[in-house]
Design an enzyme around this catalytic site. Structure first.
Site, short mmCIF file in Angstrom:
data_model
loop_
_atom_site.label_atom_id
_atom_site.label_comp_id
_atom_site.label_asym_id
_atom_site.label_seq_id
_atom_site.Cartn_x
_atom_site.Cartn_y
_atom_site.Cartn_z
N SER A 121 3.15 0.43 -5.34
CA SER A 121 2.46 -0.73 -4.76
C SER A 121 2.47 -1.90 -5.72
O SER A 121 2.66 -3.05 -5.33
CB SER A 121 1.02 -0.39 -4.39
OG SER A 121 0.99 0.57 -3.37
N ALA A 167 0.83 -1.20 0.00
CA ALA A 167 0.00 0.00 0.00
C ALA A 167 0.87 1.25 0.00
O ALA A 167 1.84 1.35 0.75
CB ALA A 167 -0.91 0.02 1.23
N CYS A 168 0.51 2.18 -0.86
CA CYS A 168 1.12 3.50 -0.85
C CYS A 168 0.00 4.51 -1.08
O CYS A 168 -1.11 4.13 -1.46
CB CYS A 168 2.24 3.61 -1.89
SG CYS A 168 1.73 3.56 -3.60
N PRO A 169 0.26 5.78 -0.83
CA PRO A 169 -0.82 6.77 -0.91
C PRO A 169 -1.58 6.77 -2.24
O PRO A 169 -2.80 6.88 -2.24
CB PRO A 169 -0.12 8.10 -0.68
CG PRO A 169 1.07 7.73 0.14
CD PRO A 169 1.50 6.37 -0.35
N THR A 170 -0.89 6.61 -3.36
CA THR A 170 -1.59 6.62 -4.64
C THR A 170 -1.93 5.21 -5.10
O THR A 170 -2.94 5.00 -5.75
CB THR A 170 -0.77 7.32 -5.74
OG1 THR A 170 0.51 6.69 -5.81
CG2 THR A 170 -0.61 8.79 -5.44
#
Length: 149
Positions: free
Chosen positions: A16, A8-11
């Site tokens: 990811s 998981a990453c912000p975007t």
């Protein structure tokens, strides 16, 4: 061994995906089974089922954002960043084997040891040739590195 993972990453668009692909390829090379859920701004992709989690020896969370861990209460968890899943995936998998009880060799002997024993007895320098999944230069990770690099 059998693992589940969440990247998981912000975007949740490039990094990811790169981390997930790296986890899948390296786990397969090492003789492990893995299911990877990718989380990002658009939601979750390849969501892990309750059965996937119940069958897992350990959970790998490679995230730069918060990931709910309630569903992993009964399974050992290894935490890392998306960057660690891209740059040091072997370390994450080794840690997952350790927290799962370190019995990776037992499971590997059931599925892959004869081939690995043959590979190691011929020449130990063959490690790079054991990659699976075709030409890595054409994979998602390589293409994204070209675009972002």
């Amino acid at each position: 061994m059998n693992f589940v993972a969440v990247t998981a990453c912000p975007t949740g668009i490039a990094h990811s995906q790169m981390a997930a692909e790296n986890l899948e390829q390296t786990a397969a090379e090492q003789g492990h089974d893995i299911e990877v859920e990718i989380q990002g701004a658009m939601g979750a992709e390849n969501e892990l089922s309750a059965a996937d989690i119940a069958d897992a020896d350990a959970v790998i969370i490679a995230a730069d954002t918060a990931v709910s861990q309630d569903r992993f209460d009964d399974v050992p968890v290894v935490k890392g960043t998306v960057k660690s899943a891209v740059n040091d995936v072997e370390g994450l998998l080794a840690e997952a084997v350790d927290v799962a009880g370190g019995d990776g060799e037992t499971d590997a002997s059931q599925s892959n040891e004869p081939a690995e024993t043959g590979d190691h007895s011929d020449a130990s320098g063959d490690e790079p040739q054991r990659r699976r999944g075709g030409d890595r230069s054409k994979g998602l990770v390589a293409q994204l590195k070209k675009l972002l690099g």
